[in-house]
Design a protein around this motif. Structure first.
Motif, PDB file in Angstrom:
ATOM      1  N   ALA A  27       0.824  -1.216   0.000  1.00 42.01           N
ATOM      2  CA  ALA A  27       0.000   0.000   0.000  1.00 42.01           C
ATOM      3  C   ALA A  27       0.859   1.267   0.000  1.00 42.01           C
ATOM      4  O   ALA A  27       0.658   2.167  -0.815  1.00 42.01           O
ATOM      5  CB  ALA A  27      -0.938  -0.015   1.214  1.00 42.01           C
ATOM      6  N   GLY A  29       3.564   3.500  -0.993  1.00 38.03           N
ATOM      7  CA  GLY A  29       4.485   3.543  -2.129  1.00 38.03           C
ATOM      8  C   GLY A  29       4.515   4.929  -2.715  1.00 38.03           C
ATOM      9  O   GLY A  29       4.265   5.932  -2.027  1.00 38.03           O
ATOM     10  N   LEU A  30       4.788   4.967  -4.007  1.00 42.23           N
ATOM     11  CA  LEU A  30       4.827   6.260  -4.697  1.00 42.23           C
ATOM     12  C   LEU A  30       3.488   6.967  -4.590  1.00 42.23           C
ATOM     13  O   LEU A  30       3.415   8.189  -4.639  1.00 42.23           O
ATOM     14  CB  LEU A  30       5.197   6.041  -6.159  1.00 42.23           C
ATOM     15  N   GLY A  31       2.421   6.171  -4.448  1.00 41.66           N
ATOM     16  CA  GLY A  31       1.083   6.746  -4.317  1.00 41.66           C
ATOM     17  C   GLY A  31       1.002   7.704  -3.138  1.00 41.66           C
ATOM     18  O   GLY A  31       0.377   8.758  -3.212  1.00 41.66           O
ATOM     19  N   ASN A  32       1.651   7.344  -2.024  1.00 43.35           N
ATOM     20  CA  ASN A  32       1.593   8.183  -0.833  1.00 43.35           C
ATOM     21  C   ASN A  32       2.570   9.345  -0.906  1.00 43.35           C
ATOM     22  O   ASN A  32       2.242  10.473  -0.559  1.00 43.35           O
ATOM     23  CB  ASN A  32       1.976   7.371   0.416  1.00 43.35           C
ATOM     24  N   ILE A 103      -0.294  -0.582 -14.561  1.00 38.41           N
ATOM     25  CA  ILE A 103       0.261   0.309 -13.527  1.00 38.41           C
ATOM     26  C   ILE A 103       1.771   0.160 -13.462  1.00 38.41           C
ATOM     27  O   ILE A 103       2.509   1.139 -13.459  1.00 38.41           O
ATOM     28  CB  ILE A 103      -0.341   0.028 -12.132  1.00 38.41           C
ATOM     29  N   TYR A 107       4.667   2.949 -13.339  1.00 40.34           N
ATOM     30  CA  TYR A 107       5.180   3.034 -11.962  1.00 40.34           C
ATOM     31  C   TYR A 107       6.703   2.872 -11.968  1.00 40.34           C
ATOM     32  O   TYR A 107       7.432   3.545 -11.251  1.00 40.34           O
ATOM     33  CB  TYR A 107       4.544   1.908 -11.154  1.00 40.34           C
ATOM     34  N   SER A 225      -3.738   4.110  -3.743  1.00 36.45           N
ATOM     35  CA  SER A 225      -2.886   4.137  -2.562  1.00 36.45           C
ATOM     36  C   SER A 225      -3.042   2.881  -1.706  1.00 36.45           C
ATOM     37  O   SER A 225      -2.084   2.412  -1.105  1.00 36.45           O
ATOM     38  CB  SER A 225      -3.196   5.389  -1.738  1.00 36.45           C
ATOM     39  N   SER A 227      -3.856  -0.036  -2.846  1.00 37.02           N
ATOM     40  CA  SER A 227      -3.663  -1.218  -3.708  1.00 37.02           C
ATOM     41  C   SER A 227      -4.966  -2.010  -3.882  1.00 37.02           C
ATOM     42  O   SER A 227      -4.945  -3.241  -3.891  1.00 37.02           O
ATOM     43  CB  SER A 227      -2.580  -2.162  -3.142  1.00 37.02           C
ATOM     44  N   MET A 230      -7.773  -4.582  -7.623  1.00 37.65           N
ATOM     45  CA  MET A 230      -7.090  -5.335  -8.669  1.00 37.65           C
ATOM     46  C   MET A 230      -6.455  -6.626  -8.174  1.00 37.65           C
ATOM     47  O   MET A 230      -5.686  -7.246  -8.895  1.00 37.65           O
ATOM     48  CB  MET A 230      -6.072  -4.466  -9.364  1.00 37.65           C
ATOM     49  N   ALA A 232      -4.371  -7.333  -5.568  1.00 37.99           N
ATOM     50  CA  ALA A 232      -3.095  -7.447  -4.844  1.00 37.99           C
ATOM     51  C   ALA A 232      -3.348  -8.003  -3.438  1.00 37.99           C
ATOM     52  O   ALA A 232      -2.597  -8.850  -2.941  1.00 37.99           O
ATOM     53  CB  ALA A 232      -2.405  -6.094  -4.765  1.00 37.99           C
ATOM     54  N   SER A 318       5.949  -2.001  -3.355  1.00 29.65           N
ATOM     55  CA  SER A 318       4.673  -1.935  -4.089  1.00 29.65           C
ATOM     56  C   SER A 318       4.822  -2.583  -5.465  1.00 29.65           C
ATOM     57  O   SER A 318       3.943  -3.322  -5.912  1.00 29.65           O
ATOM     58  CB  SER A 318       4.238  -0.482  -4.272  1.00 29.65           C
ATOM     59  N   SER A 321       4.511  -6.302  -5.510  1.00 33.95           N
ATOM     60  CA  SER A 321       3.146  -6.828  -5.407  1.00 33.95           C
ATOM     61  C   SER A 321       2.415  -6.675  -6.737  1.00 33.95           C
ATOM     62  O   SER A 321       1.590  -7.500  -7.091  1.00 33.95           O
ATOM     63  CB  SER A 321       2.373  -6.181  -4.244  1.00 33.95           C
ATOM     64  N   LEU A 322       2.743  -5.623  -7.489  1.00 34.56           N
ATOM     65  CA  LEU A 322       2.135  -5.447  -8.813  1.00 34.56           C
ATOM     66  C   LEU A 322       2.608  -6.530  -9.779  1.00 34.56           C
ATOM     67  O   LEU A 322       1.816  -7.121 -10.514  1.00 34.56           O
ATOM     68  CB  LEU A 322       2.491  -4.075  -9.386  1.00 34.56           C
ATOM     69  N   MET A 388      -9.508   0.446 -11.655  1.00 38.58           N
ATOM     70  CA  MET A 388      -9.540   0.057 -10.241  1.00 38.58           C
ATOM     71  C   MET A 388     -10.926   0.299  -9.626  1.00 38.58           C
ATOM     72  O   MET A 388     -11.456  -0.583  -8.953  1.00 38.58           O
ATOM     73  CB  MET A 388      -8.446   0.759  -9.433  1.00 38.58           C
TER      74      MET A 388
HETATM   75  N1  PFF Z   1      -0.375   1.300  -3.409  1.00 42.59           N
HETATM   76  C1  PFF Z   1       0.776   1.594  -4.205  1.00 42.59           C
HETATM   77  C2  PFF Z   1       1.193   3.029  -3.957  1.00 42.59           C
HETATM   78  O1  PFF Z   1       0.500   3.749  -3.237  1.00 42.59           O
HETATM   79  O2  PFF Z   1       2.210   3.433  -4.483  1.00 42.59           O
HETATM   80  C3  PFF Z   1       0.549   1.339  -5.678  1.00 42.59           C
HETATM   81  C4  PFF Z   1      -0.050   0.001  -5.943  1.00 42.59           C
HETATM   82  C5  PFF Z   1       0.613  -1.160  -5.515  1.00 42.59           C
HETATM   83  C6  PFF Z   1      -1.280  -0.101  -6.530  1.00 42.59           C
HETATM   84  C7  PFF Z   1       0.039  -2.399  -5.695  1.00 42.59           C
HETATM   85  C8  PFF Z   1      -1.851  -1.340  -6.730  1.00 42.59           C
HETATM   86  C9  PFF Z   1      -1.182  -2.461  -6.306  1.00 42.59           C
HETATM   87  F1  PFF Z   1      -1.715  -3.629  -6.490  1.00 42.59           F
END
Ligand code: PFF
Length: 455
Positions: A27, A29-32, A103, A107, A225, A227, A230, A232, A318, A321-322, A388
């Motif tokens: 969860a 990752g770059l998203g945060n 993604i 990513y 953010s 995950s 999809m 994961a 992250s 997991s993708l 998503m």
């Molecule tokens: N949650 C990750 C982030 O916030 O960077 C991105 C991500 C990872 C999205 C894994 C979906 C996933 F299955």
């Protein structure tokens, strides 16, 4: 190397804490660290933050619990999991696999930027004009591709080895370290001269700035953010044992993820104002402002290097997991070996990523028809704002009406020691609130398509 298909006993997490750190690793990752601050900056600051928090509470917990239930119940990859519960629903797992695939393509490009910044900070080479440096770098035709390749190869190297021991161990160290570093950087940022304007922007909502775009971006960001939507967490949940308290985990993981996102906002936004940058500048925000913050700190270069290394670890936990979602599908459904699956999947992702990277420079004039967005932005929009949420909407319908909440609840309460305290609330959220909310936001998303079409 271990071939999972030949192993009788399914792998499982070493401890509850290990699982939480690994799921938080997916969860957080770059998203945060990269996306949340720039989305807040672009969407009016605090009004976005408030909308995001509401969505996390209503949808984050609900969906995360749903995914873990499906994973633990079936002990399978997303496609196999849905198919096992209802033979007509395998397609929903497939949507997730395509989403993960798209993604990781872009990513990994951003992961490459992070590696470049580790090196550049180490060499002290970012220069005075941070924005010009960043734009010059990402727009170049070759250099970002090399870093994109390095990031992908490192992700591949870990997934080659299988995930359980490696991911769990790394996450247990890296996640707490990231948290501490982020607090330090946030403190420096909020105590900068001129930070107060940024703090007000981040914390005092101006509801006149609320619009459909804020809603769409906030929902997309909740899915991205956390995950979600999809598979994961279906995959990670499938390595859980029966006595685990799923409800507790579905509260802790979004809580940790949100705490990191909020801290990242404190680290970036006050600095934007203190140094006179533009909050709505988009994807460059973290890369442009944080080097300036580090320069303003004693031992800034050291902090800068450590910080970007931690961003890198957050990104790679992250990315793994993708990659694992698509890999698991190839192993289970196409019966490929793990090495073949990882090699083929990551190679195609790498090639798509090349176009995403070039769309920042030589291909910047090329727009995807209908969406009217560049390749990088189109990949982000289609995955976070369309695929998503659709995956999440269908999952809510599946849990609420097809497989049924009774079965799901039974799975939560599988162990006699585990209580489901929010059972009634979860039923309402999964059957009514989440699907309706996601549906409205999806419509709003499509409305944006119309607007772009009209442009
Ligand atoms: N949650 C990750 C982030 O916030 O960077 C991105 C991500 C990872 C999205 C894994 C979906 C996933 F299955």
């Amino acid at each position: 190397m271990e071939d999972k298909s030949k192993v009788q006993e399914r792998e499982s997490w070493g401890s509850s804490f290990g699982f939480i750190m690994a799921a938080a690793g997916s969860a957080v990752g770059l998203g945060n660290l990269w996306k949340f601050p720039y989305l807040a900056g672009k969407n009016g600051g605090a009004v976005f933050v408030v909308t995001y928090l509401l969505m996390v509470i209503l949808i984050g917990f609900t969906m995360m619990l749903g995914e873990m239930i499906i994973g633990r119940k079936t002990q399978l990859d997303p496609y196999g999991a849905y198919k096992k519960l209802n033979k007509n629903w395998g397609f929903l797992g497939s949507i997730g696999i395509v989403t993960a695939f798209l993604i990781l393509s872009y990513y990994s490009v951003v992961g490459g930027w992070v590696i470049k910044y580790i090196i550049a900070t180490l060499m002290g080479g970012i220069g005075v004009d941070k924005a010009a440096y960043f734009n010059g770098f990402i727009g170049a035709p070759i250099e970002p591709l090399i870093y994109h390749g390095i990031f992908m190869i490192l992700t591949v190297a870990i997934v080659f080895k299988g995930i359980s021991g490696g991911i769990e161990k790394a996450s247990k160290i890296m996640m707490p370290a990231l948290f501490i570093m982020l607090i330090i950087v946030a403190i420096r940022s909020v105590t900068l001269k001129g930070a107060s304007q940024g703090l007000a922007y981040y914390l005092k909502p101006d509801f006149s700035k609320f619009n459909g775009r804020v809603l769409v971006d906030a929902l997309g960001q909740v899915f991205f953010s956390l995950s979600l939507g999809m598979g994961a967490l279906i995959t990670y949940g499938s390595y859980l044992k029966g006595d685990e308290d799923l409800e507790k985990n579905a509260l802790i993981i979004p809580g940790l993820d949100t705490a990191v996102a909020l801290l990242a906002g404190f680290a970036v936004l006050p600095a934007v104002f203190a140094f006179g940058f533009e909050p709505s500048q988009g994807p460059g925000l973290m890369f442009v402002t944080l080097p300036a913050v580090f320069e303003a700190m004693p031992f800034g270069a050291v902090f800068g290097v450590i910080f970007f290394i931690l961003v890198f670890f957050a990104a790679i936990t992250s990315a793994i997991s993708l990659l694992e979602v698509s890999t698991a599908y190839c192993i289970d459904q196409l019966k490929w070996s793990r090495n073949k699956s990882v090699t083929i999947v990551s190679s195609i992702m790498f090639v798509i990523g090349i176009f995403a990277s070039l769309s920042m420079g030589v291909l910047s004039d090329f727009n995807i028809p209908i969406l009217n967005l560049g390749i990088f932005d189109a990949l982000d929009f289609i995955t976070s704002n369309v695929l998503m949420p659709i995956g999440g909407l269908l999952m809510a319908i599946f849990l609420g009406y097809v497989w049924g909440v009774d079965e799901a609840i039974k799975e939560v309460k599988k162990s006699p020691n585990v209580k489901f305290k929010l059972e009634k609330l979860w039923i309402v959220l999964i059957k009514y609130v989440a699907p309706v909310a996601i549906f409205i936001v999806l419509l709003s998303s499509l409305g944006f398509l119309d607007r772009w079409l009209g442009n």
